[in-house]
Motif scaffolding. Structure first.
Motif, PDB file in Angstrom:
ATOM      1  N   GLN A 149       0.829  -1.208   0.000  1.00 56.34           N
ATOM      2  CA  GLN A 149       0.000   0.000   0.000  1.00 56.34           C
ATOM      3  C   GLN A 149       0.864   1.259   0.000  1.00 56.34           C
ATOM      4  O   GLN A 149       0.602   2.205  -0.742  1.00 56.34           O
ATOM      5  N   LEU A 150       1.903   1.265   0.839  1.00 54.17           N
ATOM      6  CA  LEU A 150       2.784   2.422   0.884  1.00 54.17           C
ATOM      7  C   LEU A 150       3.523   2.630  -0.442  1.00 54.17           C
ATOM      8  O   LEU A 150       3.856   3.751  -0.801  1.00 54.17           O
ATOM      9  N   ALA A 151       3.773   1.547  -1.160  1.00 51.45           N
ATOM     10  CA  ALA A 151       4.508   1.649  -2.420  1.00 51.45           C
ATOM     11  C   ALA A 151       3.763   2.475  -3.452  1.00 51.45           C
ATOM     12  O   ALA A 151       4.371   3.069  -4.334  1.00 51.45           O
ATOM     13  N   GLU A 173      10.141   6.649   9.368  1.00 52.68           N
ATOM     14  CA  GLU A 173      10.379   7.413   8.149  1.00 52.68           C
ATOM     15  C   GLU A 173      11.385   6.701   7.254  1.00 52.68           C
ATOM     16  O   GLU A 173      11.241   6.691   6.027  1.00 52.68           O
ATOM     17  N   GLY A 174      12.397   6.101   7.846  1.00 54.32           N
ATOM     18  CA  GLY A 174      13.377   5.356   7.066  1.00 54.32           C
ATOM     19  C   GLY A 174      12.749   4.180   6.338  1.00 54.32           C
ATOM     20  O   GLY A 174      13.078   3.907   5.175  1.00 54.32           O
ATOM     21  N   LEU A 175      11.828   3.486   6.999  1.00 52.13           N
ATOM     22  CA  LEU A 175      11.137   2.372   6.361  1.00 52.13           C
ATOM     23  C   LEU A 175      10.311   2.836   5.166  1.00 52.13           C
ATOM     24  O   LEU A 175      10.303   2.200   4.109  1.00 52.13           O
ATOM     25  N   ILE A 176       9.629   3.959   5.340  1.00 58.61           N
ATOM     26  CA  ILE A 176       8.811   4.484   4.247  1.00 58.61           C
ATOM     27  C   ILE A 176       9.679   4.862   3.058  1.00 58.61           C
ATOM     28  O   ILE A 176       9.354   4.565   1.901  1.00 58.61           O
ATOM     29  N   ARG A 177      10.808   5.505   3.317  1.00 63.85           N
ATOM     30  CA  ARG A 177      11.696   5.917   2.231  1.00 63.85           C
ATOM     31  C   ARG A 177      12.299   4.712   1.517  1.00 63.85           C
ATOM     32  O   ARG A 177      12.570   4.772   0.308  1.00 63.85           O
ATOM     33  N   GLN A 178      12.527   3.634   2.243  1.00 69.53           N
ATOM     34  CA  GLN A 178      13.015   2.427   1.597  1.00 69.53           C
ATOM     35  C   GLN A 178      11.966   1.820   0.681  1.00 69.53           C
ATOM     36  O   GLN A 178      12.274   1.371  -0.425  1.00 69.53           O
ATOM     37  N   ILE A 179      10.726   1.822   1.145  1.00 65.74           N
ATOM     38  CA  ILE A 179       9.645   1.231   0.370  1.00 65.74           C
ATOM     39  C   ILE A 179       9.290   2.087  -0.837  1.00 65.74           C
ATOM     40  O   ILE A 179       9.041   1.572  -1.935  1.00 65.74           O
ATOM     41  N   ASN A 180       9.284   3.407  -0.655  1.00 66.89           N
ATOM     42  CA  ASN A 180       8.811   4.290  -1.712  1.00 66.89           C
ATOM     43  C   ASN A 180       9.587   5.604  -1.715  1.00 66.89           C
ATOM     44  O   ASN A 180       9.210   6.562  -1.038  1.00 66.89           O
ATOM     45  N   ARG A 209       8.589  16.008 -11.628  1.00 67.20           N
ATOM     46  CA  ARG A 209       9.979  15.949 -12.065  1.00 67.20           C
ATOM     47  C   ARG A 209      10.708  14.871 -11.280  1.00 67.20           C
ATOM     48  O   ARG A 209      10.703  14.887 -10.056  1.00 67.20           O
ATOM     49  N   PRO A 210      11.337  13.924 -11.959  1.00 68.42           N
ATOM     50  CA  PRO A 210      12.057  12.875 -11.230  1.00 68.42           C
ATOM     51  C   PRO A 210      13.338  13.402 -10.629  1.00 68.42           C
ATOM     52  O   PRO A 210      13.951  14.330 -11.141  1.00 68.42           O
ATOM     53  N   GLN A 211      13.741  12.807  -9.520  1.00 66.43           N
ATOM     54  CA  GLN A 211      15.005  13.122  -8.874  1.00 66.43           C
ATOM     55  C   GLN A 211      15.921  11.910  -9.004  1.00 66.43           C
ATOM     56  O   GLN A 211      15.552  10.874  -9.535  1.00 66.43           O
ATOM     57  N   HIS A 212      17.142  12.034  -8.473  1.00 64.67           N
ATOM     58  CA  HIS A 212      18.053  10.890  -8.477  1.00 64.67           C
ATOM     59  C   HIS A 212      17.786  10.069  -7.222  1.00 64.67           C
ATOM     60  O   HIS A 212      18.148  10.457  -6.119  1.00 64.67           O
ATOM     61  N   TYR A 213      17.118   8.955  -7.404  1.00 62.93           N
ATOM     62  CA  TYR A 213      16.758   8.121  -6.269  1.00 62.93           C
ATOM     63  C   TYR A 213      17.773   7.011  -6.085  1.00 62.93           C
ATOM     64  O   TYR A 213      18.297   6.459  -7.047  1.00 62.93           O
ATOM     65  N   GLN A 214      18.044   6.664  -4.844  1.00 64.64           N
ATOM     66  CA  GLN A 214      18.911   5.548  -4.556  1.00 64.64           C
ATOM     67  C   GLN A 214      18.207   4.240  -4.896  1.00 64.64           C
ATOM     68  O   GLN A 214      16.995   4.166  -4.954  1.00 64.64           O
ATOM     69  N   HIS A 215      18.996   3.197  -5.104  1.00 60.51           N
ATOM     70  CA  HIS A 215      18.438   1.875  -5.365  1.00 60.51           C
ATOM     71  C   HIS A 215      18.136   1.237  -4.015  1.00 60.51           C
ATOM     72  O   HIS A 215      19.004   0.667  -3.371  1.00 60.51           O
ATOM     73  N   LEU A 216      16.897   1.360  -3.571  1.00 63.44           N
ATOM     74  CA  LEU A 216      16.497   0.888  -2.250  1.00 63.44           C
ATOM     75  C   LEU A 216      15.609  -0.331  -2.373  1.00 63.44           C
ATOM     76  O   LEU A 216      14.904  -0.508  -3.355  1.00 63.44           O
ATOM     77  N   HIS A 217      15.636  -1.178  -1.361  1.00 67.74           N
ATOM     78  CA  HIS A 217      14.744  -2.319  -1.381  1.00 67.74           C
ATOM     79  C   HIS A 217      14.569  -2.880   0.017  1.00 67.74           C
ATOM     80  O   HIS A 217      15.381  -2.686   0.911  1.00 67.74           O
ATOM     81  N   THR A 218      13.461  -3.554   0.208  1.00 72.61           N
ATOM     82  CA  THR A 218      13.190  -4.336   1.400  1.00 72.61           C
ATOM     83  C   THR A 218      12.867  -5.745   0.924  1.00 72.61           C
ATOM     84  O   THR A 218      12.744  -5.977  -0.285  1.00 72.61           O
ATOM     85  N   PRO A 219      12.710  -6.712   1.824  1.00 70.77           N
ATOM     86  CA  PRO A 219      12.340  -8.049   1.361  1.00 70.77           C
ATOM     87  C   PRO A 219      11.031  -8.075   0.584  1.00 70.77           C
ATOM     88  O   PRO A 219      10.793  -8.991  -0.180  1.00 70.77           O
ATOM     89  N   LYS A 220      10.178  -7.074   0.786  1.00 75.78           N
ATOM     90  CA  LYS A 220       8.871  -7.084   0.136  1.00 75.78           C
ATOM     91  C   LYS A 220       8.776  -6.130  -1.045  1.00 75.78           C
ATOM     92  O   LYS A 220       8.082  -6.391  -2.012  1.00 75.78           O
TER      93      LYS A 220
END
Length: 314
Positions: A149-151, A173-180, A209-220
């Motif tokens: 849902q957060l994604a 907040e860190g979890l949210i930023r990792q997910i999305n 406008r897109p920004q430079h996003y890090q390659h983030l991921h969680t198990p889900k």
């Protein structure tokens, strides 16, 4: 690859969230703010709907008139019917809020609003997620659907920060930023967010406008950004969209970015929610760099990077 040229329409925001996170409180806050003549679509009044104290009367069509001039559709009918019923009235709203119940999947609602028939009158302005800062980690552990849902959210209201420790807030907040990494996050208590921060996001519009996003991921959930220099071949872009994005609705949740396609004098804004997608001509002239943010799960990132590079026109 058809391009949409759309006139001014009524913006629609979808509000979802975890049980007990403060989603209904947020809806009531926005309605009470009188920022707009809102039309609200909810499942029912009471615990999962509009504050009953705001309701003046309900007419024979099932439309509730609120004390501040807003309207609320209380039925569980077809969403398209509810949308058009609200705007068919003489005192039609100029902004629509759709409140989801519980951990409901926002995608079917987003798909409905993005459907060509609904897009005649409505535009999807944003998907707002509400999360409890105290219990986010536990919620995600107990129910992975919460991460999905957060994604999809374009904005996340991180609520109940006054009841959480600084460490809990930072971790949430860190979890949210990792997910999305696309989502804008607002820390708040009692769902008190400035309406201007949540409305008219135009998260599905040409101004993004897109920004430079890090390659983030969680198990889900994972996210990464694809880039390519030079112009892209139109036929290859169509094939990429079909093969790597919309044909994988259970794996690719969202994709969004600007593409520089050979044959067009302006960049193309692509965005998708599962298998529903849109392509619209942007305002800026075509540029050399194409960038596409992809959010999903179980994706082979190197495969996507290689396929995106292969889109270049020869």
């Amino acid at each position: 690859m058809p391009m949409a040229q759309l006139q001014k329409r009524i913006p629609v925001s979808i509000i979802g969230g975890f049980l007990g996170a403060g989603k209904t409180t947020l809806v009531n806050h926005l309605v009470a703010s009188k920022a707009h003549r809102f039309g609200i679509i909810v499942n029912e009044f009471g615990e999962t709907g509009i504050d009953g104290s705001l309701i003046e009367n309900v007419d024979t069509d099932g439309i509730a008139e609120l004390s501040n001039g807003c309207l609320c559709c209380v039925g569980r009918e077809d969403l398209v019917s509810a949308l058009f019923k609200l705007v068919s009235r003489k005192d039609k709203p100029d902004y629509v809020l759709i409140e989801l119940s519980g951990l409901a999947d926002p995608v079917p609602v987003a798909q409905t609003v993005m459907d060509p028939f609904a897009r005649i009158k409505f535009e999807l302005d944003g998907i707002i997620g509400v999360a409890d800062a105290r219990n986010l980690e536990q919620t995600l552990r107990d129910g992975p659907e919460g991460a999905v849902q957060l994604a999809y959210a374009s904005t996340v209201v991180l609520n109940k920060t006054d009841l959480a420790s600084p460490a809990q807030v930072a971790e949430a907040e860190g979890l949210i930023r990792q997910i999305n990494p696309l989502a804008q996050i607002y820390r708040t208590s009692r769902s008190r967010v400035d309406p201007q921060d949540l409305l008219h996001l135009r998260a599905f519009d040409l101004d993004w406008r897109p920004q430079h996003y890090q390659h983030l991921h969680t198990p889900k959930v994972q996210s990464f950004t694809l880039t390519a220099e030079g112009l892209l071949k139109r036929q290859k872009v169509n094939a990429f969209i079909d093969q790597y994005l919309i044909s994988r609705p259970d794996a690719v949740f969202r994709a969004k970015g600007f593409l520089s396609v050979k044959g067009f004098d302006k960049q193309v804004l692509f965005q998708s929610v599962r298998e529903i997608f849109s392509l619209e001509l942007a305002q800026q002239p075509v540029q050399a760099l194409s960038r596409l943010v992809v959010i999903g799960r179980g994706l082979n990132q190197p495969e996507y990077e290689e396929a995106f590079q292969a889109l270049k026109a020869g």
